[in-house]
Design an enzyme around this catalytic site. Structure first.
Site, PDB file in Angstrom:
ATOM      1  N   ARG A  68       0.802  -1.151  -0.369  1.00 51.07           N
ATOM      2  CA  ARG A  68      -0.089  -0.025   0.153  1.00 51.07           C
ATOM      3  C   ARG A  68       1.016   1.223   0.352  1.00 51.07           C
ATOM      4  NH1 ARG A  68      -5.251  -1.701   1.058  1.00 51.07           N
ATOM      5  NH2 ARG A  68      -5.281  -4.426   1.945  1.00 51.07           N
ATOM      6  N   HIS A 103     -16.485   6.371  -2.203  1.00 54.92           N
ATOM      7  CA  HIS A 103     -15.604   7.489  -2.270  1.00 54.92           C
ATOM      8  C   HIS A 103     -16.140   8.834  -2.935  1.00 54.92           C
ATOM      9  CE1 HIS A 103     -13.800  10.041  -5.651  1.00 54.92           C
ATOM     10  NE2 HIS A 103     -12.177   9.086  -5.094  1.00 54.92           N
ATOM     11  N   ARG A 124     -21.685  49.998   0.229  1.00 53.79           N
ATOM     12  CA  ARG A 124     -20.920  50.103  -0.929  1.00 53.79           C
ATOM     13  C   ARG A 124     -22.429  51.095  -1.298  1.00 53.79           C
ATOM     14  NH1 ARG A 124     -18.944  44.677  -1.297  1.00 53.79           N
ATOM     15  NH2 ARG A 124     -20.497  44.538  -0.892  1.00 53.79           N
ATOM     16  N   ARG A 128     -20.088  54.008   3.024  1.00 56.88           N
ATOM     17  CA  ARG A 128     -18.864  53.986   1.597  1.00 56.88           C
ATOM     18  C   ARG A 128     -19.577  55.362   1.161  1.00 56.88           C
ATOM     19  NH1 ARG A 128     -15.254  50.008  -1.298  1.00 56.88           N
ATOM     20  NH2 ARG A 128     -17.341  50.133  -3.011  1.00 56.88           N
ATOM     21  N   GLU A 182      -6.857  51.758   2.250  1.00 56.03           N
ATOM     22  CA  GLU A 182      -6.305  51.434   0.479  1.00 56.03           C
ATOM     23  C   GLU A 182      -5.212  52.160  -0.325  1.00 56.03           C
ATOM     24  OE1 GLU A 182      -9.635  51.387  -1.383  1.00 56.03           O
ATOM     25  OE2 GLU A 182     -10.534  53.427  -0.636  1.00 56.03           O
ATOM     26  N   GLY A 200      -9.030  48.214   3.356  1.00 53.84           N
ATOM     27  CA  GLY A 200      -9.474  48.026   1.462  1.00 53.84           C
ATOM     28  C   GLY A 200      -8.596  47.140   1.583  1.00 53.84           C
ATOM     29  N   THR A 201      -8.750  45.729   1.998  1.00 52.73           N
ATOM     30  CA  THR A 201      -7.580  44.901   1.317  1.00 52.73           C
ATOM     31  C   THR A 201      -7.362  44.678  -0.207  1.00 52.73           C
ATOM     32  OG1 THR A 201      -8.593  42.605   1.915  1.00 52.73           O
ATOM     33  CG2 THR A 201      -7.110  44.401   3.966  1.00 52.73           C
ATOM     34  N   ASN A 202      -8.408  44.844  -1.049  1.00 47.09           N
ATOM     35  CA  ASN A 202      -8.521  44.629  -2.374  1.00 47.09           C
ATOM     36  C   ASN A 202      -8.008  45.925  -2.599  1.00 47.09           C
ATOM     37  OD1 ASN A 202     -10.418  42.897  -1.253  1.00 47.09           O
ATOM     38  ND2 ASN A 202     -12.536  44.162  -2.156  1.00 47.09           N
ATOM     39  N   ASP A 203      -8.994  46.161  -2.881  1.00 47.82           N
ATOM     40  CA  ASP A 203      -7.823  47.987  -3.754  1.00 47.82           C
ATOM     41  C   ASP A 203      -5.862  48.257  -2.808  1.00 47.82           C
ATOM     42  OD1 ASP A 203      -9.594  48.563  -5.879  1.00 47.82           O
ATOM     43  OD2 ASP A 203      -9.736  50.487  -4.726  1.00 47.82           O
ATOM     44  N   CYS A 210     -12.952  45.391   5.415  1.00 45.73           N
ATOM     45  CA  CYS A 210     -13.973  44.733   4.711  1.00 45.73           C
ATOM     46  C   CYS A 210     -13.202  44.739   3.047  1.00 45.73           C
ATOM     47  CB  CYS A 210     -14.866  46.431   4.680  1.00 45.73           C
ATOM     48  SG  CYS A 210     -13.488  48.174   3.976  1.00 45.73           S
TER      49      CYS A 210
END
Length: 890
Positions: free
Chosen positions: A96, A459, A565, A621, A749, A770-773, A835
């Site tokens: 195995r 499975h 937003r 915002r 940001e 604003g972690t995206n930008d 956010c």
């Protein structure tokens, strides 16, 4: 050199501190069972260090490893009293392959290694069953040829079918001559078609299988899985060999799986399944009688060919040792019980929550341990819809409820088709006779999985529960015709593209698409969330603009809105008309006239959000995107807008052209709009303050709106916009005779805002990252276009994770930490949150806890995930702090 061979037998095992890393899951598990003095077949494991050594040489198995393997075989011969290629009682092995984690694509198990043209007759004489011995030999040849030589198993099936048609040999299982003829045909095929032979020397067989198993680490399926789960190439695999157990030999043999608890109820009760062996005359692998262990325990133990009380005791001992519900794979060979594997019981998210809460209730674990045992991401499974029942449901069949939840979609019959149809944006249900590891990519994109065969531990069931997909298995009343690609339910014939619904909680397969509804998150789930809320430090808010989103988030435990937003409120009906009228106005007076039409809409939107949140914080915002996003695109839309606003189409086209930007993300947006057109800020601020007064009167709870100014990089930008907001507040206070408490802050940001956070904090009441930008700015990449190359980066190991999903700790995270330190140096009580999308990602939440943020905000359906992840992060941080204190004291 590191140790290569680790032996195990009942009561003794060679083990290492990092057993799974060194021995793979299967080897580590057998070693654990052996060390606990539980019944296991004796054997040895070739460690991952040997794989690395062989890979480094690049020339097959090194002589030193071959020598160690021979020593391992000799040890096993001495323990079992059997001999490889022996004239009496030959040693046969099961081989195995496993890695430190479940790894689809690596070598399948090879059974009966050690059989050859001579030892098969020795085995037949020992067992007094020639048919069983030759079926075992046939199986070994097929698996050896498949693994080592790359043969297609269907080729051997065709040879057997032809042999049966020509000679009818299989109707006489005791016909040894017939069996020998079939084996001869197999040998001829291997030699003529594959240009090789199946070795007659067991040791050579074993070396070939080990070498082929090592090679399987680099097959495409295994490589894709490693890439997906971040498992390094150097981790390698281990190969475990143990003495064969003839679990299919007779009615005193069989295979089963036992659970220490009823996974559905969480109650401490041994459950599971056991399949009796079939005796002489039946094909290997056929298990026609499935017995439920719970039924056996209730008076039918006489049908279990081993000591059921002994099995129960072993399972309970393992649960006590692990401190969690366990599942145990076991075999019975001619009445003798062997444990083959034990693990923490694989379970759905609902089952995991139920068991954790039950264990707390029994006093086995504390609340913190219960919290840490649940994967936050798995809670998404509990948010799956259920069927809204009605009289018109047409049930096509019923099977095993293998993974909870319900799903509707088009029927597809292959994983590849599932991917293709899903890529077109259509929901699919993957329908298979049974699934294999090669179907995993189709299972991931399907809404649900339906298999004709299999049970609750098949499975399909295990994988579906692991990825949170509804699954129904073992629907024997349905018939799948792979040639015509049709699914038959009695007289009803369904084809690819027809829609069905599956209910993974009831096992039903239903004709057509039915209405689905979200479950109420009560009972054990609610109890777990209470545990989490007591443990966590950070608050959890939601990103929401609509009443539906806000209500959903509140139901999931959101403690306010962390990002509303406002631009999302302007794209419908009269709102978009007024917005375009404002943008196209020739002067400030025209803009104010158009904005006056938007004021009632904005005010009513905010009133509803404030009322739903009933005194909880709501962060709004101000308008962020560039104005061109609200304007028509294309000649027809421009003409339609011009007619609606009763102005010339040429004027509209000119304005559209004037507002277009080469790089809008870095253009005229955010606070820049507010400074250029302060009347926009004034109308939005008025709507907020007036709504706060109305909602406060309606609910009796004071509303303290939090007004976020986007894209601030300069202290003076925030000064300018805040002055306008404060001015409007004074006007509303004078008009209404009422004052509203409010906060003004900004979204961090921009990198400049980070390095000037101490100065900006002098005027800001809060920061929201604003972690995206911020991620876009730091990396210099667009999240809308990054998919084109980020997948390549992850595949090449340049980045481990998508930075738009999990925060980049070394870059973006470092900037967040700098901003936090600077802001709190200026204003210790400033509110700090996040956010961006990473606010709902468990790995990111752990970093935000370390950084000392006050809250995270995420989409409504990720709120429970964030609540649990925040609790886990707080618990781990507290334990780490206590650990450091103890070390300092010592």
């Amino acid at each position: 050199m590191p140790k290569r061979i680790f032996t195990f037998r009942r009561g003794a095992a060679d083990r290492t501190a990092d057993a799974a890393e060194a021995l793979g899951l299967k080897g580590a598990n057998l070693a654990l069972l052996a060390s606990l003095d539980l019944p296991v077949p004796p054997g040895f494991t070739i460690a991952t260090s040997a794989w690395r050594e062989a890979g480094a040489k690049g020339e097959g198995l090194p002589p030193t490893l071959r020598g160690d393997i021979r020593d391992g075989i000799e040890w096993l011969e001495g323990v079992t009293g059997r001999r490889f290629d022996g004239d009496e009682r030959p040693l046969l092995l099961a081989v195995r392959t496993s890695a430190r984690a479940q790894m689809p694509g690596v070598a399948e198990t090879v059974l009966d290694l050690g059989l050859n043209d001579r030892t098969v007759d020795v085995l037949a004489a020992e067992l007094s069953d020639a048919a069983f011995a030759y079926r075992s030999y046939r199986r070994f040849i097929e698996s050896y040829a498949g693994l080592v030589l790359g043969a297609d198993p269907s080729d051997f099936e065709e040879i057997a079918d032809r042999e049966q048609e020509e000679k009818g040999w299989e109707t006489e299982p005791g016909d040894v001559a017939g069996w020998r003829a079939l084996i001869g045909r197999f040998h001829a095929f291997v030699e003529e078609e594959l240009g090789s032979v199946v070795p007659q020397t067991p040791l050579e067989q074993f070396m070939d299988v080990v070498e082929a198993s090592f090679r399987s680490w680099r097959n495409p399926v295994a490589m894709a899985h490693r890439h997906l789960h971040g498992i390094p190439e150097s981790a390698g695999l281990a190969v475990t060999a143990h003495a064969m157990i003839f679990n299919e030999r007779n009615a005193k043999s069989g295979t089963g799986r036992a659970f220490s608890r009823d996974l559905r109820s969480g109650i401490s009760r041994v459950t599971g399944e056991f399949g009796l062996g079939t005796g002489a005359g039946a094909a290997i692998g056929v298990m026609p009688r499935r017995l439920d262990l719970a039924d056996l325990a209730n008076g039918r133990a006489g049908e279990f060919p081993a000591d059921l009380a002994e099995l129960t005791a072993h399972v309970r001992r393992l649960e006590a040792h692990v401190g969690d519900a366990v599942e145990v794979d076991f075999m019975v060979g001619d009445g003798e019980l062997f444990l083959m594997q034990s693990r923490v019981a694989r379970r759905s998210a609902g089952e995991a929550v139920r068991i954790a809460v039950e264990l707390v209730g029994e006093g086995m674990i504390g609340e913190e341990e219960a919290i840490l045992r649940i994967d936050p991401a798995s809670l998404d499974e509990l948010l799956h819809p259920t069927i809204e029942r009605g009289p018109d449901l047409v049930v096509l069949g019923r099977g095993m409820p293998a993974s909870p939840g319900a799903a509707s979609g088009e029927i597809v019959f292959s994983a590849e088709r599932a991917q293709a149809v899903s890529a077109e944006g259509r929901a699919v249900i993957l329908v298979r006779s049974e699934t294999t590891p090669e179907d995993i990519h189709g299972m991931h994109v399907a809404e649900g999985v339906l298999t004709i065969r299999g049970g609750t531990t098949s499975h399909a069931a295990v994988v579906a529960r692991g990825i949170g997909k509804p699954c129904v298995t073992g629907v024997g009343s349905l018939r799948l015709n792979t040639e015509t690609q049709t699914l038959h339910a009695g007289a009803r014939v369904l084809k690819a593209g027809d829609r069905i619904t599956i209910d993974g909680s009831s096992g039903e397969v239903i004709d057509g698409a039915v209405k689905l509804m979200r479950p109420a998150l009560t009972g054990d789930f609610a109890t777990l969330m209470e545990f989490a809320d007591r443990a966590r430090r950070m608050g959890v808010r939601t990103n929401a603009e609509t009443p539906h989103e806000a209500r959903s988030a509140r139901a999931f435990g959101a403690e306010g809105i962390g990002l509303c937003r406002t631009e999302h409120m302007f794209f419908e009906g009269e709102r978009i008309r007024a917005m375009r009228e404002m943008i196209l106005a020739p002067d400030e007076a025209g803009r104010r006239e158009a904005l006056a039409k938007l004021l009632p809409y904005q005010r009513s939107d905010f009133v509803e959000l404030f009322e739903i949140m009933a005194g909880l914080p709501v962060m709004i915002r101000l308008l962020d995107p560039p104005l061109h996003e609200f304007l028509p695109k294309g000649e027809s839309e421009i003409a339609e807008t011009a007619a609606m606003l009763e102005i010339g189409a040429e004027l509209v086209a000119q304005r559209v052209a004037a507002l277009s930007e080469f790089n809008p993300m870095l253009g005229h947006r955010g606070c820049r709009l507010a400074i250029s057109y302060p009347e926009i800020v004034e109308v939005q601020a008025r709507a907020i303050f007036e709504a706060a007064i109305e909602a406060g009167d309606a609910t009796g709870k004071a509303v303290v709106p939090e007004i976020m100014v986007p894209l601030v990089g300069l202290r003076k930008e925030l000064d300018f916009v805040k002055a306008r907001i404060d001015h409007v507040h004074r006007l509303v206070t004078a008009e209404r005779g009422r004052s509203v408490d409010y906060l003004v802050g900004t979204m961090i940001e921009l990198p400049r805002a980070v390095v000037r956070a101490d100065t900006i904090a002098e005027v800001a009441d809060f920061f929201s990252f604003g972690t995206n930008d911020l991620t876009q700015m730091v990396f210099g990449i667009s999240r809308d276009d990054a998919a084109n190359f980020l997948s390549t980066y992850m595949r090449q190991g340049i980045v481990e994770r998508d930075p738009f999903t999990t925060v980049d700790v070394d870059g973006v995270g470092e900037l967040i930490a700098i901003a936090v330190e600077k802001a709190r140096r200026t204003k210790p009580d400033i509110s700090l949150g996040v956010c961006g999308e990473q606010g709902g990602d468990p790995a990111s939440i752990a970093f935000f806890e370390q950084t000392g943020l006050d809250y995270v905000s995420c989409s409504p359906f990720r709120v429970p995930i964030a609540r649990l992840a925040a609790a886990q992060s707080a618990i781990r941080a507290n334990r780490a702090l206590k650990g450091r204190s103890r070390r300092q004291d010592s």
